[in-house]
Design an enzyme around this catalytic site. Structure first.
Site: not given
Length: 377
Positions: A212, A241, A258
């Site tokens: 993360r 993000e 990601h």
């Protein structure tokens, strides 16, 4: 039955149509009004499932996320409302493992590294972290596992050597992060790599984040990278993000949007695990299997003509997945509005290493441990 799904969840239509009407929606734009008549909600990590989203959803009786992580879901709220919740633990662990393996082989070639002589620490030894650890061990690397919750359980069972503490792990040549994002408690992971830890890292140390974005302090990293002794960063996840810190991108070895877990198998497996869960919840037998969702791979089999070494492993891994393609695409499009999510939505087809059958006398156990399907002889 009305089933609201993230439009980017693969195979949702063919898997869930047997239950009722499937309504695909953009994950980041889901609102409470979209769920007024919904019986089932299926999301990915970009959708926050909280009181605001569920404000007007009286019929909701199943929530699932096709992801390993669940920090985007208010599980306590679902429990209070007696709404069953399901996730997909381990669904993309092989995909993330392939991603890390591909990056290590890129960096090894770029900086003339012999991976067998190096150490790798895995921060978070769950499904994904353990997959990465096993692939690194197959390369001959010395692997350290850091996972405080699991270490406490192991300690109670008398297993005191299975894990190391965080400071010891940070001493490895390569440190790869595979933790959920938690902000409270003794094992909080928010800014686990903070300004102080970043400042103490030796120049050139390789750090990998495929967990993360908030686990790393991106601003502190930028400050470090702009100095005279930068680190070697592999970043698949970012704070903020889908708007990453663009100034940091040029200071990374590998940068991607990601997508570490975005193999065809990983994405299909996540949706399929939710399909299985809903079948079980409704007391129905599953009619479809995972393999039926996958197309035949472009490259099915190969017979190496030499013994396995780092160079051959690199050739085989990059034949299936070369992370440099994703890195180049990300850098070329980083300035385009909405490009982060656009690249995720239209991510090219990518297979896992298991899709390649390696045959012949050089089809070794090492290749099997790395994830290839091996047929010796």
């Amino acid at each position: 039955m009305k089933i609201v799904v993230d439009e980017n969840m693969p195979h949702a239509l063919e898997l869930f149509a047997e239950f009722g009407e499937v309504i695909p929606l953009p994950g980041r734009q889901m609102q409470a009004v979209d769920l007024q008549d919904a019986d089932v909600l299926l999301v990915r990590s970009v959708t926050r499932v909280d009181a605001e989203l569920l404000a007007t959803s009286p019929r909701l009786r199943f929530v699932g996320t096709a992801t390993i992580g669940t920090d985007h879901v208010d599980k306590a709220l679902l429990a209070v409302r007696n709404i069953p919740f399901f996730s997909a633990p381990g669904c993309n662990k092989y995909s993330v493992g392939d991603y890390v393996l591909s990056t290590l082989l890129v960096l090894a070639e770029r900086h003339e590294l012999n991976l067998r002589e190096m150490s790798l620490a895995v921060i978070g030894a769950g499904n994904t972290g353990e997959c990465v650890a096993c692939k690194a061990e197959a390369l001959g690397m010395r692997v350290l596992r850091c996972d405080p919750p699991r270490a406490r359980v192991a300690g109670q069972a008398g297993e005191t050597d299975a894990f190391v503490d965080y400071q010891t792990a940070l001493g490895a040549d390569i440190v790869s992060f595979h933790v959920p994002i938690t902000r409270e408690g003794p094992d909080a992971t928010f800014h686990l790599l903070d300004e102080q830890v970043i400042a103490a890292r030796p120049a050139g140390q390789i750090l990998v984040n495929a967990s993360r974005g908030e686990v790393w302090d991106n601003q502190a990293l930028l400050a470090r990278q702009q100095g005279l002794e930068p680190l070697r960063l592999v970043m698949d996840v970012w704070e903020g993000e889908p708007e990453p810190l663009r100034a940091l991108v040029p200071h990374t070895e590998i940068a991607t949007p990601h997508i570490a877990g975005y193999s065809l198998e990983g994405k299909a497996r996540g949706t399929w695990m939710l399909y299985q869960a809903l079948c079980q919840q409704l007391g129905r037998a599953a009619r479809q299997d995972l393999q039926s969702l996958l197309p035949a791979p472009e490259v099915r089999a190969l017979t190496p003509g030499q013994p396995v070494d780092q160079a051959l492993i690199k050739q085989l891994v990059h034949l299936i997945y070369d992370v440099r393609r994703d890195d180049a695409r990300f850098r070329n499009r980083i300035e385009l509005p909405g490009s982060f999510d656009e690249q995720r939505k239209h991510y090219p087809e990518r297979r896992e290493l298991s899709s390649l059958h390696v045959n012949g006398p050089f089809a070794s156990d090492t290749l099997a441990r790395l994830g290839f399907t091996v047929q010796p002889g």
